[in-house]
Design a protein around this motif. Structure first.
Motif, mmCIF file in Angstrom:
data_model
loop_
_atom_site.group_PDB
_atom_site.id
_atom_site.type_symbol
_atom_site.label_atom_id
_atom_site.label_comp_id
_atom_site.label_asym_id
_atom_site.label_seq_id
_atom_site.Cartn_x
_atom_site.Cartn_y
_atom_site.Cartn_z
ATOM 1 N N GLU A 49 0.850 -1.193 0.000
ATOM 2 C CA GLU A 49 0.000 0.000 0.000
ATOM 3 C C GLU A 49 0.880 1.235 0.000
ATOM 4 N N PHE A 50 0.501 2.239 -0.779
ATOM 5 C CA PHE A 50 1.262 3.481 -0.864
ATOM 6 C C PHE A 50 0.396 4.609 -0.310
ATOM 7 N N ILE A 51 0.922 5.291 0.709
ATOM 8 C CA ILE A 51 0.193 6.412 1.295
ATOM 9 C C ILE A 51 1.124 7.606 1.420
ATOM 10 N N ARG A 52 0.512 8.793 1.508
ATOM 11 C CA ARG A 52 1.274 10.031 1.633
ATOM 12 C C ARG A 52 0.752 10.827 2.815
ATOM 13 N N ALA A 53 1.672 11.478 3.513
ATOM 14 C CA ALA A 53 1.304 12.311 4.652
ATOM 15 C C ALA A 53 2.227 13.521 4.694
ATOM 16 N N GLU A 54 1.674 14.627 5.145
ATOM 17 C CA GLU A 54 2.464 15.843 5.299
ATOM 18 C C GLU A 54 3.069 15.883 6.701
ATOM 19 N N PRO A 55 4.244 16.499 6.844
ATOM 20 C CA PRO A 55 4.835 16.631 8.186
ATOM 21 C C PRO A 55 3.850 17.291 9.151
ATOM 22 N N GLY A 56 3.730 16.678 10.331
ATOM 23 C CA GLY A 56 2.793 17.160 11.336
ATOM 24 C C GLY A 56 1.468 16.420 11.348
ATOM 25 N N ASP A 57 1.183 15.646 10.296
ATOM 26 C CA ASP A 57 -0.072 14.894 10.242
ATOM 27 C C ASP A 57 -0.021 13.669 11.142
ATOM 28 N N ASN A 58 -1.212 13.131 11.421
ATOM 29 C CA ASN A 58 -1.347 11.805 12.014
ATOM 30 C C ASN A 58 -1.805 10.859 10.914
ATOM 31 N N VAL A 59 -1.185 9.695 10.815
ATOM 32 C CA VAL A 59 -1.487 8.776 9.727
ATOM 33 C C VAL A 59 -1.677 7.369 10.287
ATOM 34 N N THR A 60 -2.539 6.590 9.631
ATOM 35 C CA THR A 60 -2.796 5.208 10.036
ATOM 36 C C THR A 60 -2.271 4.265 8.969
ATOM 37 N N LEU A 61 -1.399 3.355 9.373
ATOM 38 C CA LEU A 61 -0.884 2.317 8.483
ATOM 39 C C LEU A 61 -1.775 1.097 8.673
ATOM 40 N N ALA A 62 -2.604 0.821 7.672
ATOM 41 C CA ALA A 62 -3.646 -0.194 7.823
ATOM 42 C C ALA A 62 -3.092 -1.599 7.664
ATOM 43 N N CYS A 63 -3.584 -2.511 8.501
ATOM 44 C CA CYS A 63 -3.252 -3.926 8.390
ATOM 45 C C CYS A 63 -4.308 -4.717 9.161
ATOM 46 N N ARG A 64 -4.750 -5.812 8.556
ATOM 47 C CA ARG A 64 -5.767 -6.627 9.204
ATOM 48 C C ARG A 64 -5.435 -8.100 9.014
ATOM 49 N N ALA A 65 -5.382 -8.814 10.116
ATOM 50 C CA ALA A 65 -5.162 -10.258 10.083
ATOM 51 C C ALA A 65 -6.512 -10.953 10.000
ATOM 52 N N PRO A 66 -6.533 -12.212 9.611
ATOM 53 C CA PRO A 66 -7.810 -12.943 9.590
ATOM 54 C C PRO A 66 -8.485 -12.898 10.954
ATOM 55 N N SER A 67 -9.795 -12.687 10.951
ATOM 56 C CA SER A 67 -10.522 -12.531 12.211
ATOM 57 C C SER A 67 -10.496 -13.796 13.058
ATOM 58 N N TYR A 68 -10.240 -14.944 12.425
ATOM 59 C CA TYR A 68 -10.234 -16.192 13.177
ATOM 60 C C TYR A 68 -8.858 -16.500 13.781
ATOM 61 N N THR A 69 -7.900 -15.592 13.598
ATOM 62 C CA THR A 69 -6.548 -15.821 14.096
ATOM 63 C C THR A 69 -6.411 -15.310 15.524
ATOM 64 N N ASP A 70 -5.942 -16.160 16.426
ATOM 65 C CA ASP A 70 -5.595 -15.731 17.776
ATOM 66 C C ASP A 70 -4.168 -15.193 17.737
ATOM 67 N N ILE A 71 -4.039 -13.890 17.947
ATOM 68 C CA ILE A 71 -2.751 -13.220 17.755
ATOM 69 C C ILE A 71 -1.917 -13.310 19.020
ATOM 70 N N ARG A 72 -0.708 -13.791 18.852
ATOM 71 C CA ARG A 72 0.224 -13.880 19.970
ATOM 72 C C ARG A 72 1.106 -12.648 20.050
ATOM 73 N N ALA A 73 1.497 -12.101 18.898
ATOM 74 C CA ALA A 73 2.365 -10.928 18.878
ATOM 75 C C ALA A 73 2.195 -10.191 17.559
#
Length: 327
Positions: free
Chosen positions: A145-169
């Motif tokens: 994914e390619f995103i752009r942000a200006e200095p001073g902004d708040n930005v979200t780097l999106a990522c989603r694992a499968p909902s059925y996954t029990d995440i350890r780390a």
């Protein structure tokens, strides 16, 4: 158990977008997202196949595809594989029970097992039933994914694992930095291993990681934040070394300010607005010409010549001139 060596029928043919590595009884396949991939599985020769089960042990239900009693059994199939899987050869000629998986996504990553139930007959033994098992590890490259942000902004780097996954780390990192950007383990951050430039500026969008949401929020963006960010999700069922685990999401962030060209801006404005200005002048000119373009018509009326001579005509000439103006 048959061995999957490069020279055996289990060795996977290689496409330009797939790399397969056969090692012992394990076949490792790397594929791009959005393509069709074939997970190879080959039974021994001179056998009759009575059942085939493709499963992923980390899923519930675990069945990817099941063939039994001469037909497919889709009752217990995991919903994520509905209408996306089939046997490469429905007749299973020469023992080929390879699985075709369409529209591959990162959710399809995992370890697949192919279980083949065989019925053998020979001269010395009336009939024997055996099971052969092969293991295929599939890794799917994420679409960056390619995103752009200006200095001073708040930005979200999106990522989603499968909902059925029990995440350890969860580990967000940048390959060009050491140590990591941020580490979450068992729903708690680990600032000890965090890069200094990200302290007090990053957090997960959802600390509870509901529905597999492991997006990273980066506050007060700086030009130094430009780079490639990788997110690694470690399920509870896997105990890989984090550094060796493949990224689940890849995000390219560009936080460099856009170049400003103050000298060119007036020139660009002139070039853009000049045609409009000229066309406006032409329209006004044409409109005025339509209003004033009629020529004046002059009609002169003179009396007929009389017998009194020219002198008498000269006296009355101005009195008998009528001028008409038409506009």
């Amino acid at each position: 158990m048959a061995a999957a060596t490069p020279g055996s029928p289990l060795a996977l043919f290689t496409w330009s977008w797939i790399f397969a590595l056969a090692s012992g009884d394990l076949i490792e396949i790397t594929s791009k997202s959005g393509v069709i991939v074939t997970l190879p599985c080959q039974a021994s020769n001179s056998t009759t196949i009575t059942a085939v089960e493709w499963i992923r042990p980390d899923l519930e239900p675990e069945y990817v595809l099941k063939y039994q009693d001469g037909q497919l059994d889709l009752n217990n199939q995991h919903l994520s594989f509905k209408d996306r899987v089939e046997l490469e050869d429905s007749e299973m000629k020469d023992g080929d029970v390879s699985l075709v998986l369409r529209d591959v996504t990162t959710d399809d990553r995992g370890t697949y097992e192919c279980h083949i139930t065989l019925r053998r007959t020979n001269d010395t033994v009336k009939e024997t039933v055996e099971t052969e098992t092969f293991t295929i590890k599939l890794y799917v490259l994420p679409l960056p994914e390619f995103i752009r942000a200006e200095p001073g902004d708040n930005v979200t780097l999106a990522c989603r694992a499968p909902s059925y996954t029990d995440i350890r780390a969860v580990v967000w990192s940048r390959p060009d930095l050491e140590p990591r950007v941020i580490l979450y383990q068992k729903r708690m951050s680990d600032p000890e291993h965090q890069h200094l430039s990200f302290q007090d500026r990053v957090e997960l969008e959802d600390n509870e990681m509901k529905d597999g949401d492991v997006s990273l929020v980066l506050r007060n963006v700086t030009t130094g934040d430009s780079g490639t960010y990788e997110c690694r999700v470690i399920p509870d069922t896997i105990f890989y070394i984090i550094a060796d685990h493949e990224p689940f999401c890849i995000v390219h962030l560009n936080s460099n300010p856009e170049p400003k060209l103050p000298v060119l801006r007036p020139i660009v404005s002139v070039v853009v607005w000049t045609p409009y200005f000229i066309s406006t002048l032409l329209m006004v000119s044409l409109y005025r010409e339509r209003l004033t373009g009629r020529k004046a018509a002059v009609t002169m009326t003179m009396p007929p010549p009389s017998e009194e001579g020219l002198d008498g005509q000269h006296d009355d000439v101005y009195d008998n001139v009528t001028t008409e103006h038409q506009f």
